[in-house]
Design a protein around this motif. Structure first.
Motif, short mmCIF file in Angstrom:
data_model
loop_
_atom_site.label_atom_id
_atom_site.label_comp_id
_atom_site.label_asym_id
_atom_site.label_seq_id
_atom_site.Cartn_x
_atom_site.Cartn_y
_atom_site.Cartn_z
N SER A 1 -8.83 -4.87 2.99
CA SER A 1 -9.11 -3.68 2.16
C SER A 1 -7.86 -3.07 1.54
O SER A 1 -7.86 -1.93 1.12
CB SER A 1 -9.87 -2.61 2.96
OG SER A 1 -11.12 -3.12 3.37
N TYR A 2 -6.79 -3.85 1.49
CA TYR A 2 -5.55 -3.36 0.89
C TYR A 2 -5.68 -3.24 -0.63
O TYR A 2 -5.08 -2.35 -1.24
CB TYR A 2 -4.38 -4.27 1.24
CG TYR A 2 -4.13 -4.36 2.72
CD1 TYR A 2 -3.58 -3.29 3.42
CD2 TYR A 2 -4.44 -5.51 3.43
CE1 TYR A 2 -3.35 -3.37 4.78
CE2 TYR A 2 -4.21 -5.59 4.79
CZ TYR A 2 -3.67 -4.53 5.47
OH TYR A 2 -3.44 -4.60 6.81
N LEU A 3 -6.47 -4.12 -1.24
CA LEU A 3 -6.64 -4.07 -2.70
C LEU A 3 -7.25 -2.74 -3.14
O LEU A 3 -6.88 -2.20 -4.18
CB LEU A 3 -7.51 -5.22 -3.20
CG LEU A 3 -6.82 -6.55 -3.40
CD1 LEU A 3 -7.81 -7.59 -3.94
CD2 LEU A 3 -5.65 -6.41 -4.35
N ASP A 4 -8.18 -2.24 -2.36
CA ASP A 4 -8.79 -0.95 -2.70
C ASP A 4 -7.76 0.17 -2.64
O ASP A 4 -7.79 1.09 -3.44
CB ASP A 4 -9.96 -0.64 -1.76
CG ASP A 4 -11.11 -1.62 -1.95
OD1 ASP A 4 -11.34 -2.04 -3.10
OD2 ASP A 4 -11.76 -1.96 -0.95
N GLN A 5 -6.85 0.08 -1.69
CA GLN A 5 -5.82 1.12 -1.54
C GLN A 5 -4.75 1.00 -2.63
O GLN A 5 -4.19 2.01 -3.06
CB GLN A 5 -5.18 1.02 -0.16
CG GLN A 5 -6.18 1.30 0.96
CD GLN A 5 -5.55 1.09 2.31
OE1 GLN A 5 -4.65 1.83 2.69
NE2 GLN A 5 -6.01 0.07 3.03
N ASN B 1 -5.38 -0.42 -5.69
CA ASN B 1 -6.22 -0.16 -6.85
C ASN B 1 -6.47 -1.48 -7.57
O ASN B 1 -5.60 -2.04 -8.21
CB ASN B 1 -5.62 0.85 -7.82
CG ASN B 1 -6.64 1.27 -8.87
OD1 ASN B 1 -7.68 0.65 -9.04
ND2 ASN B 1 -6.34 2.33 -9.59
N ARG B 2 -7.68 -1.95 -7.46
CA ARG B 2 -8.08 -3.22 -8.07
C ARG B 2 -7.86 -3.24 -9.58
O ARG B 2 -7.67 -4.30 -10.16
CB ARG B 2 -9.54 -3.53 -7.77
CG ARG B 2 -9.80 -3.86 -6.34
CD ARG B 2 -11.29 -4.07 -6.08
NE ARG B 2 -11.53 -4.26 -4.67
CZ ARG B 2 -11.46 -5.43 -4.05
NH1 ARG B 2 -11.16 -6.51 -4.74
NH2 ARG B 2 -11.68 -5.52 -2.76
N LYS B 3 -7.88 -2.09 -10.19
CA LYS B 3 -7.68 -2.01 -11.64
C LYS B 3 -6.23 -2.31 -12.02
O LYS B 3 -5.92 -2.45 -13.19
CB LYS B 3 -8.08 -0.63 -12.16
CG LYS B 3 -9.55 -0.36 -12.05
CD LYS B 3 -9.88 1.02 -12.57
CE LYS B 3 -11.37 1.30 -12.41
NZ LYS B 3 -11.71 2.64 -12.88
N GLN C 1 1.11 4.05 -2.98
CA GLN C 1 0.91 5.49 -2.72
C GLN C 1 2.10 6.30 -3.20
O GLN C 1 1.95 7.36 -3.82
CB GLN C 1 0.66 5.72 -1.23
CG GLN C 1 -0.65 5.15 -0.75
CD GLN C 1 -0.78 5.12 0.76
OE1 GLN C 1 0.22 5.16 1.50
NE2 GLN C 1 -2.01 5.00 1.23
N ASP D 1 -7.53 -8.51 -0.06
CA ASP D 1 -8.94 -8.12 -0.14
C ASP D 1 -9.56 -8.04 1.25
O ASP D 1 -10.28 -7.09 1.57
CB ASP D 1 -9.69 -9.12 -1.01
CG ASP D 1 -11.09 -8.65 -1.35
OD1 ASP D 1 -11.28 -7.43 -1.54
OD2 ASP D 1 -11.99 -9.50 -1.46
N VAL E 1 0.84 -1.20 0.00
CA VAL E 1 0.00 0.00 0.00
C VAL E 1 0.88 1.25 0.00
O VAL E 1 0.65 2.19 -0.77
CB VAL E 1 -0.98 0.01 1.20
CG1 VAL E 1 -1.62 1.37 1.37
CG2 VAL E 1 -2.03 -1.08 1.02
#
Length: 83
Positions: free
Chosen positions: A41-45, A47-49, A15, A38, A11
């Motif tokens: 919530s690390y994937l959201d930080q 970026n799943r894309k 960043q 997941d 993460v």
């Protein structure tokens, strides 16, 4: 395998790279790693894309985001996409 410290490092690295105009991309990450990322919530930080099943797909995506002038001035041409 990845633990919480590893996930937090990813993460921070994502960043840092975003601040510098880039991104962190994961290619062929194992299911167990993705589940941990997941769940926390690390994937959201990150970026799943930025998750890809192959290097070819990742490079195609990344190449589409590059500054064409920078590519034009590059003499390395290390990727097929550089053409």
């Amino acid at each position: 395998f990845i633990d919480i410290a590893g996930a937090e490092f990813l993460v921070r690295e994502a960043q840092r790279r975003r601040r510098e105009g880039g991104g962190l991309y994961l290619i062929r990450a194992k299911r167990s790693v993705l589940e941990i990322l997941d769940r926390g919530s690390y994937l959201d930080q990150i970026n799943r894309k930025n998750l890809f099943r192959s290097k070819t797909r990742a490079l195609h995506h990344i190449f589409g985001q590059l500054d064409r002038q920078t590519c034009k001035n590059c003499c390395l041409k290390v990727f097929r996409e550089c053409g």
